[in-house]
Design a protein around this motif. Structure first.
Motif, mmCIF file in Angstrom:
data_model
loop_
_atom_site.group_PDB
_atom_site.id
_atom_site.type_symbol
_atom_site.label_atom_id
_atom_site.label_comp_id
_atom_site.label_asym_id
_atom_site.label_seq_id
_atom_site.Cartn_x
_atom_site.Cartn_y
_atom_site.Cartn_z
ATOM 1 N N ALA A 142 57.414 34.669 20.674
ATOM 2 C CA ALA A 142 56.937 33.848 21.793
ATOM 3 C C ALA A 142 56.478 34.706 22.963
ATOM 4 N N MET A 143 57.156 35.829 23.201
ATOM 5 C CA MET A 143 56.745 36.741 24.272
ATOM 6 C C MET A 143 55.336 37.268 24.028
ATOM 7 N N VAL A 144 55.091 37.734 22.794
ATOM 8 C CA VAL A 144 53.772 38.277 22.462
ATOM 9 C C VAL A 144 52.721 37.175 22.506
ATOM 10 N N MET A 145 53.057 36.008 21.964
ATOM 11 C CA MET A 145 52.119 34.892 21.921
ATOM 12 C C MET A 145 51.734 34.427 23.320
ATOM 13 N N MET A 146 52.722 34.306 24.205
ATOM 14 C CA MET A 146 52.428 33.888 25.569
ATOM 15 C C MET A 146 51.537 34.911 26.268
ATOM 16 N N SER A 147 51.872 36.181 26.086
ATOM 17 C CA SER A 147 51.084 37.246 26.712
ATOM 18 C C SER A 147 49.652 37.240 26.203
ATOM 19 N N ALA A 148 49.495 37.064 24.877
ATOM 20 C CA ALA A 148 48.156 37.037 24.288
ATOM 21 C C ALA A 148 47.360 35.822 24.748
ATOM 22 N N ALA A 149 48.049 34.693 24.950
ATOM 23 C CA ALA A 149 47.364 33.458 25.328
ATOM 24 C C ALA A 149 46.976 33.423 26.800
ATOM 25 N N VAL A 150 47.762 34.088 27.638
ATOM 26 C CA VAL A 150 47.595 33.947 29.083
ATOM 27 C C VAL A 150 46.822 35.087 29.721
ATOM 28 N N PHE A 151 47.193 36.316 29.386
ATOM 29 C CA PHE A 151 46.637 37.456 30.104
ATOM 30 C C PHE A 151 45.311 37.925 29.506
ATOM 31 N N PRO A 152 44.358 38.299 30.347
ATOM 32 C CA PRO A 152 43.092 38.851 29.843
ATOM 33 C C PRO A 152 43.361 40.114 29.041
ATOM 34 N N ARG A 153 42.694 40.223 27.894
ATOM 35 C CA ARG A 153 42.933 41.367 27.009
ATOM 36 C C ARG A 153 42.260 42.617 27.561
ATOM 37 N N SER A 154 43.023 43.725 27.582
ATOM 38 C CA SER A 154 42.488 45.004 28.048
ATOM 39 C C SER A 154 43.045 46.118 27.194
ATOM 40 N N ALA A 155 42.456 47.307 27.284
ATOM 41 C CA ALA A 155 42.852 48.442 26.444
ATOM 42 C C ALA A 155 44.313 48.823 26.666
ATOM 43 N N ASP A 156 44.731 48.903 27.919
ATOM 44 C CA ASP A 156 46.099 49.334 28.226
ATOM 45 C C ASP A 156 47.067 48.162 28.334
ATOM 46 N N GLY A 157 46.536 46.958 28.540
ATOM 47 C CA GLY A 157 47.391 45.795 28.666
ATOM 48 C C GLY A 157 48.183 45.802 29.958
ATOM 49 N N ILE A 158 49.083 44.834 30.081
ATOM 50 C CA ILE A 158 49.961 44.744 31.246
ATOM 51 C C ILE A 158 51.312 45.329 30.868
ATOM 52 N N SER A 159 51.675 46.432 31.498
ATOM 53 C CA SER A 159 52.940 47.091 31.178
ATOM 54 C C SER A 159 53.977 46.904 32.270
ATOM 55 N N ASP A 160 53.610 46.230 33.336
ATOM 56 C CA ASP A 160 54.507 46.049 34.472
ATOM 57 C C ASP A 160 54.957 44.591 34.534
ATOM 58 N N ILE A 161 56.273 44.368 34.429
ATOM 59 C CA ILE A 161 56.803 43.007 34.431
ATOM 60 C C ILE A 161 56.518 42.297 35.746
ATOM 61 N N SER A 162 56.589 43.020 36.860
ATOM 62 C CA SER A 162 56.309 42.397 38.151
ATOM 63 C C SER A 162 54.853 41.958 38.246
ATOM 64 N N VAL A 163 53.947 42.755 37.666
ATOM 65 C CA VAL A 163 52.528 42.380 37.622
ATOM 66 C C VAL A 163 52.350 41.132 36.754
ATOM 67 N N ALA A 164 53.059 41.095 35.626
ATOM 68 C CA ALA A 164 52.989 39.923 34.744
ATOM 69 C C ALA A 164 53.461 38.668 35.470
ATOM 70 N N TYR A 165 54.543 38.791 36.213
ATOM 71 C CA TYR A 165 55.076 37.653 36.976
ATOM 72 C C TYR A 165 54.063 37.161 38.004
ATOM 73 N N HIS A 166 53.519 38.086 38.798
ATOM 74 C CA HIS A 166 52.555 37.693 39.833
ATOM 75 C C HIS A 166 51.258 37.152 39.219
ATOM 76 N N SER A 167 50.921 37.625 38.022
ATOM 77 C CA SER A 167 49.724 37.128 37.344
ATOM 78 C C SER A 167 49.923 35.716 36.810
ATOM 79 N N LEU A 168 51.165 35.381 36.451
ATOM 80 C CA LEU A 168 51.446 34.056 35.904
ATOM 81 C C LEU A 168 51.302 32.956 36.955
ATOM 82 N N ILE A 169 51.555 33.289 38.220
ATOM 83 C CA ILE A 169 51.531 32.265 39.273
ATOM 84 C C ILE A 169 50.167 31.580 39.375
ATOM 85 N N PRO A 170 49.049 32.336 39.510
ATOM 86 C CA PRO A 170 47.749 31.642 39.574
ATOM 87 C C PRO A 170 47.301 31.083 38.230
#
Length: 433
Positions: A277-305
């Motif tokens: 579910a963690m991988v699926m949510m990340s794949a569904a929500v976050f824009p795909r990039s080469a390095d991805g999102i490696s910072d949990i705080s960035v992931a949290y702030h990205s989820l809000i909008p």
């Protein structure tokens, strides 16, 4: 006087929960208790072990995997979880059959220089994962309540110490608290999947078709394995089962193994769902990039909008529950490892302080999430220690008697160990080149 009486009453209630569980287990083993509810008294060891498969290191690695590779690494999560089920079941079996844990048997069965080397490597692995777990819990508190990371570290330290002290009343209270935290993590990700539905077709393909495109995918695959199959939980599981319900004969051992194997399937099946579910949510929500999102705080702030404050809050609640529960389990595993390998035990509070100190240093002076991801990759290099030990000891009739593992189990376990070592060597080659 009133607080003292209240404390004594609470202590008696806590101890009573363990005694009731022990009596219920005996009733099942002797045939006086049957039905679906007969399974409940046996639930505990695998649930505690499963926490290691849902720790903050998994959050960091799985979020990066989903945002970098989409659904393509889900098959790694599936395989890692299946392998984890096999080895956790072998560890639990070792404790039930022999009445000793994996570290103790290593001390008895292997040459002293090898034992000392195994102890050092296992201690490093346990401390590395405990640091990641402690930092993850502190980060969750910091982000959720808008306080400093230092405040989060202090609160996490206090809460985990309180949970660890529950063990004084027997095994059951601690098991129930950990189970409650595991339920929080699981329910959080059920909510996340409803809020952010994944691409189910891509999920199916990603779960069954092996793909590793590029060096970053290999690094993340090894990180997923390191975050999923945890060295310290393999040592801990045997410690949790060795004295929980001592078997009086082979018939009782067989019955205990029957319940243990099913608990492993259910508990680690849930842990596998959370990781997927963690991988699926990340794949569904976050824009795909080469390095991805490696910072949990960035992931949290990205989820809000993207999904709203509610989804982001649920994410942090699951992270906080994960960090606190896995930090407790990490300390317990460290105790088992030290006592088993070198026959030396220190107070749990001293062990907690030993692992908290480096977490405070790293949390206040270094990038928290980078430290968490690196720790998961490092764990994978120490993983062969308990894997090889389990394969060797489980196959010895002098250790396991008639419960020695069969050839098929040993072959599958050996191949899984070779695969993990091969992935590690490939990663090391990339790092050095």
């Amino acid at each position: 006087m009133f607080p003292l009486k209240l404390f004594q009453a609470s202590a008696a209630s806590i101890s009573g929960a363990t005694q009731q569980t022990e009596l219920a287990v005996r009733d099942v083993l002797t045939g006086r208790r049957k039905g679906l509810l007969a399974f409940l008294p046996f639930v505990g060891p695998a649930v505690i072990a499963s926490v290691g498969y849902m720790d903050p290191g998994n959050f960091a690695t799985n979020i990066q995997a989903g945002s970098s590779c989409g659904y393509e690494l889900l098959w790694v999560v599936v395989i890692a979880n299946v392998v984890a089920m096999l080895f956790q079941a072998m560890s639990a079996k070792l404790g039930i059959v022999t009445g000793r844990n994996l570290a103790e048997l290593c001390r008895e069965q292997f040459p002293k220089p090898i034992v000392l080397a195994m102890w050092c490597g296992s201690e490093i692995a346990a401390m590395a994962t405990d640091i990641a777990e402690f930092l993850g819990g502190a980060l969750g508190i910091s982000l959720l309540f808008h306080v400093s990371l230092l405040c989060g570290l202090i609160v996490t330290g206090i809460v985990t110490m309180i949970i660890l002290l529950l063990d004084r009343g027997g095994f059951r209270p601690l098991e129930l608290v950990i189970a409650a935290l595991v339920a929080v993590i699981g329910l959080s990700y059920v909510c996340e999947l409803f809020i952010a539905p994944p691409d189910w077709h891509a999920t199916l393909i990603g779960s069954i078709v092996p793909r590793l495109h590029g060096s970053n995918a290999i690094t993340l695959a090894v990180g997923i394995i390191g975050a999923t199959i945890m060295p310290h939980t393999l040592f801990l599981h045997s410690g949790l089962t060795q004295n929980r319900t001592p078997a009086r004969n082979d018939a009782e051992r067989s019955r205990l193994l029957w319940f243990s194997n099913r608990e492993v399937l259910i508990a680690l099946g849930m842990a596998g769902f959370v990781n997927l579910a963690m991988v699926m949510m990340s794949a569904a929500v976050f824009p795909r990039s080469a390095d991805g999102i490696s910072d949990i705080s960035v992931a949290y702030h990205s989820l809000i909008p993207l999904l709203g404050v509610g989804a982001a809050t649920v994410f942090l609640i699951s992270l906080m529950a994960s960090g606190m529960s896995s930090s407790v389990v990490g300390t317990m595993a460290g105790q088992v490892i030290m006592q088993g390998f070198v026959d030396f035990r220190i107070p749990v509070w001293a062990r907690r302080i030993m692992t908290m100190a480096p977490a405070f240093v790293i949390g206040l002076h270094f990038n928290v999430v980078n430290a968490m991801v690196i720790s998961q990759v490092a764990l994978s290099f120490f993983l062969p220690i308990p894997l090889v030990a389990l394969v060797v000891l489980s196959s010895r009739r002098g250790v396991m008697g008639t419960f020695a593992a069969g050839k098929t189990t040993i072959v599958i376990a050996t191949l899984a160990t070779i695969l993990i070592v091969a992935l590690n060597l490939d990663l090391l080659k990339q790092v050095l080149s």
